[in-house]
Design a protein around this motif. Sequence first.
Motif, PDB file in Angstrom:
ATOM      1  N   ALA A 195     -40.114 -10.496  55.261  1.00  0.00           N
ATOM      2  CA  ALA A 195     -40.582  -9.416  55.636  1.00  0.00           C
ATOM      3  C   ALA A 195     -40.249  -8.111  54.914  1.00  0.00           C
ATOM      4  CB  ALA A 195     -40.116  -9.163  57.159  1.00  0.00           C
ATOM      5  N   GLY A 196     -41.026  -7.237  54.796  1.00  0.00           N
ATOM      6  CA  GLY A 196     -40.731  -6.024  54.235  1.00  0.00           C
ATOM      7  C   GLY A 196     -41.863  -4.958  54.522  1.00  0.00           C
ATOM      8  N   VAL A 197     -41.349  -3.633  54.379  1.00  0.00           N
ATOM      9  CA  VAL A 197     -41.999  -2.309  54.374  1.00  0.00           C
ATOM     10  C   VAL A 197     -41.962  -1.580  53.300  1.00  0.00           C
ATOM     11  CG1 VAL A 197     -41.760  -2.242  56.914  1.00  0.00           C
ATOM     12  CG2 VAL A 197     -40.083  -1.267  55.646  1.00  0.00           C
ATOM     13  N   TYR A 198     -42.826  -0.726  53.129  1.00  0.00           N
ATOM     14  CA  TYR A 198     -43.133  -0.070  51.869  1.00  0.00           C
ATOM     15  C   TYR A 198     -43.808   1.228  52.363  1.00  0.00           C
ATOM     16  CZ  TYR A 198     -45.107   0.834  46.972  1.00  0.00           C
ATOM     17  OH  TYR A 198     -45.632   1.128  45.796  1.00  0.00           O
ATOM     18  N   LEU A 199     -42.697   2.166  52.721  1.00  0.00           N
ATOM     19  CA  LEU A 199     -43.071   3.630  53.628  1.00  0.00           C
ATOM     20  C   LEU A 199     -43.026   4.890  52.558  1.00  0.00           C
ATOM     21  CD1 LEU A 199     -40.951   2.918  56.652  1.00  0.00           C
ATOM     22  CD2 LEU A 199     -43.193   2.294  56.135  1.00  0.00           C
ATOM     23  N   ASP A 200     -42.590   4.712  51.210  1.00  0.00           N
ATOM     24  CA  ASP A 200     -42.251   5.849  50.569  1.00  0.00           C
ATOM     25  C   ASP A 200     -43.182   5.856  49.431  1.00  0.00           C
ATOM     26  OD1 ASP A 200     -40.363   4.119  49.896  1.00  0.00           O
ATOM     27  OD2 ASP A 200     -39.046   5.815  49.256  1.00  0.00           O
ATOM     28  N   LEU A 207     -35.470   3.014  58.201  1.00  0.00           N
ATOM     29  CA  LEU A 207     -36.376   1.861  58.570  1.00  0.00           C
ATOM     30  C   LEU A 207     -36.548   1.088  57.278  1.00  0.00           C
ATOM     31  CD1 LEU A 207     -37.893   0.254  60.762  1.00  0.00           C
ATOM     32  CD2 LEU A 207     -40.191   1.743  60.233  1.00  0.00           C
ATOM     33  N   THR A 208     -36.531   1.595  56.219  1.00  0.00           N
ATOM     34  CA  THR A 208     -36.973   0.545  55.183  1.00  0.00           C
ATOM     35  C   THR A 208     -35.634   0.017  54.722  1.00  0.00           C
ATOM     36  OG1 THR A 208     -38.115   2.511  54.084  1.00  0.00           O
ATOM     37  CG2 THR A 208     -37.321   0.817  52.574  1.00  0.00           C
ATOM     38  N   GLN A 209     -34.389   0.629  55.085  1.00  0.00           N
ATOM     39  CA  GLN A 209     -33.217  -0.056  54.678  1.00  0.00           C
ATOM     40  C   GLN A 209     -33.150  -1.210  56.159  1.00  0.00           C
ATOM     41  OE1 GLN A 209     -31.166  -0.068  52.227  1.00  0.00           O
ATOM     42  NE2 GLN A 209     -32.407   1.540  51.482  1.00  0.00           N
ATOM     43  N   ALA A 210     -33.566  -0.902  57.189  1.00  0.00           N
ATOM     44  CA  ALA A 210     -33.440  -1.807  58.522  1.00  0.00           C
ATOM     45  C   ALA A 210     -34.078  -3.358  57.829  1.00  0.00           C
ATOM     46  CB  ALA A 210     -33.768  -1.339  59.493  1.00  0.00           C
ATOM     47  N   VAL A 211     -35.435  -3.154  57.415  1.00  0.00           N
ATOM     48  CA  VAL A 211     -36.066  -4.197  57.288  1.00  0.00           C
ATOM     49  C   VAL A 211     -36.038  -5.008  56.173  1.00  0.00           C
ATOM     50  CG1 VAL A 211     -38.501  -5.002  57.168  1.00  0.00           C
ATOM     51  CG2 VAL A 211     -37.976  -3.002  58.639  1.00  0.00           C
ATOM     52  N   ASN A 212     -35.814  -4.168  55.076  1.00  0.00           N
ATOM     53  CA  ASN A 212     -35.752  -4.647  53.642  1.00  0.00           C
ATOM     54  C   ASN A 212     -34.346  -5.241  53.161  1.00  0.00           C
ATOM     55  OD1 ASN A 212     -38.203  -3.854  53.694  1.00  0.00           O
ATOM     56  ND2 ASN A 212     -38.243  -2.513  51.604  1.00  0.00           N
ATOM     57  N   GLY A 243     -38.640   6.934  38.820  1.00  0.00           N
ATOM     58  CA  GLY A 243     -38.452   7.923  39.582  1.00  0.00           C
ATOM     59  C   GLY A 243     -39.514   7.515  40.950  1.00  0.00           C
ATOM     60  N   TYR A 244     -39.275   8.126  41.936  1.00  0.00           N
ATOM     61  CA  TYR A 244     -40.318   7.978  43.237  1.00  0.00           C
ATOM     62  C   TYR A 244     -40.015   6.820  43.956  1.00  0.00           C
ATOM     63  CZ  TYR A 244     -42.275  12.025  40.943  1.00  0.00           C
ATOM     64  OH  TYR A 244     -42.132  13.488  40.511  1.00  0.00           O
ATOM     65  N   THR A 245     -40.618   6.657  45.049  1.00  0.00           N
ATOM     66  CA  THR A 245     -40.448   5.426  45.927  1.00  0.00           C
ATOM     67  C   THR A 245     -39.084   5.059  46.243  1.00  0.00           C
ATOM     68  OG1 THR A 245     -42.524   4.768  44.833  1.00  0.00           O
ATOM     69  CG2 THR A 245     -41.525   3.411  46.183  1.00  0.00           C
ATOM     70  N   ALA A 246     -38.057   6.016  46.384  1.00  0.00           N
ATOM     71  CA  ALA A 246     -36.365   5.609  46.301  1.00  0.00           C
ATOM     72  C   ALA A 246     -36.302   4.745  47.382  1.00  0.00           C
ATOM     73  CB  ALA A 246     -35.943   7.109  46.025  1.00  0.00           C
ATOM     74  N   ALA A 247     -36.683   4.989  48.747  1.00  0.00           N
ATOM     75  CA  ALA A 247     -36.127   4.208  49.708  1.00  0.00           C
ATOM     76  C   ALA A 247     -36.390   2.729  49.499  1.00  0.00           C
ATOM     77  CB  ALA A 247     -36.670   4.793  50.988  1.00  0.00           C
ATOM     78  N   TYR A 248     -37.642   2.407  49.129  1.00  0.00           N
ATOM     79  CA  TYR A 248     -38.119   1.136  48.853  1.00  0.00           C
ATOM     80  C   TYR A 248     -37.347   0.609  47.610  1.00  0.00           C
ATOM     81  CZ  TYR A 248     -41.373  -3.041  47.816  1.00  0.00           C
ATOM     82  OH  TYR A 248     -41.804  -4.148  47.641  1.00  0.00           O
TER      83      TYR A 248
END
Length: 233
Positions: free
Chosen positions: A88-93, A108-113, A151-156
């Motif tokens: 299960a994963g999310v890709y929000l940023d 939320l990204t840390q919670a799921v991933n 760079g970018y997409t740091a939370a994921y």
Amino acid sequence: MMTRIALVTGANRGIGFEVCRQLAQQGLQVILTSRDVAKGQAAADVLRGEGLDISAHQLDVTDVDSVMALQAEIEAIFGRLDVLVNNAGVYLDEGVSIFDVSLEAWELTQAVNFYGPLYLCRAFIPMMHLKGYGRIVNVSSGYGSMAEMGGYTAAYRISKLALNALTRIVAAEITGHNIKINSMCPGWVNTTMGGPAAPKSPVAGADTITWLATLPDDGPTGGFFRDRQPIPW
Ligand SMILES: NC(=O)c1ccc[n+]([C@@H]2O[C@H](COP(=O)([O-])OP(=O)(O)OC[C@H]3O[C@@H](n4cnc5c(N)ncnc54)[C@H](OP(=O)(O)O)[C@@H]3O)[C@@H](O)[C@H]2O)c1
């Protein structure tokens, strides 16, 4: 031979759904989990229609109580779990600057991933330890690799980096009990997350997961793989 029991998270669609199919095709009894009950049942119905041994179970990986309830249920029904696929994963940023990611997206990204796989490892690895068998696959990403960090997409990226650390830490703490835990990157896969331009099919994206989930006793542990080959952390 004993039928192995496998649990796959986020399995109502995408790569997780295909992993369920591939594991069941190899003769494992698969518990397909999804945060939405109806979506999980519908996905399991499709696979059962193919003659595969699949049951569906609700699981939101961010809800530690539901993880523990599922652990108790699996303990009562099967007495063990052999294979855990943290998919299960999310890709929000995607493409968002580290300066602009919302606090909600970080959390939320840390919670799921990350926290999801952590809860599942803590719930199920002790059972594996007692039985002397376990295969855990953490579905990570090249975005979480220090070797590929940018760079970018740091939370994921940071969530998958933390997931990779979880793999290494568990592998270091659990040795000599035939438990193997590995991270992998599926590549860029044509799913809701990957989008239609992705070159890899879910079948190809699931292949390395299925391979790691069914490793022989002399297979690797504590590694990071793509296309069945080791890749740098
Ligand atoms: N696709 C790619 O190119 C790619 C590349 C690198 C890594 N990955 C990794 O591969 C894994 C699978 O990705 P995918 O491409 O198959 O993505 P996907 O099609 O978006 O599927 C993601 C799955 O995760 C589930 N999920 C989200 N939050 C959840 C939660 N809190 N509890 C339980 N399930 C939850 C979703 O459920 P809902 O249907 O309810 O939303 C869905 O079943 C992810 O870990 C992803 O980071 C994918």
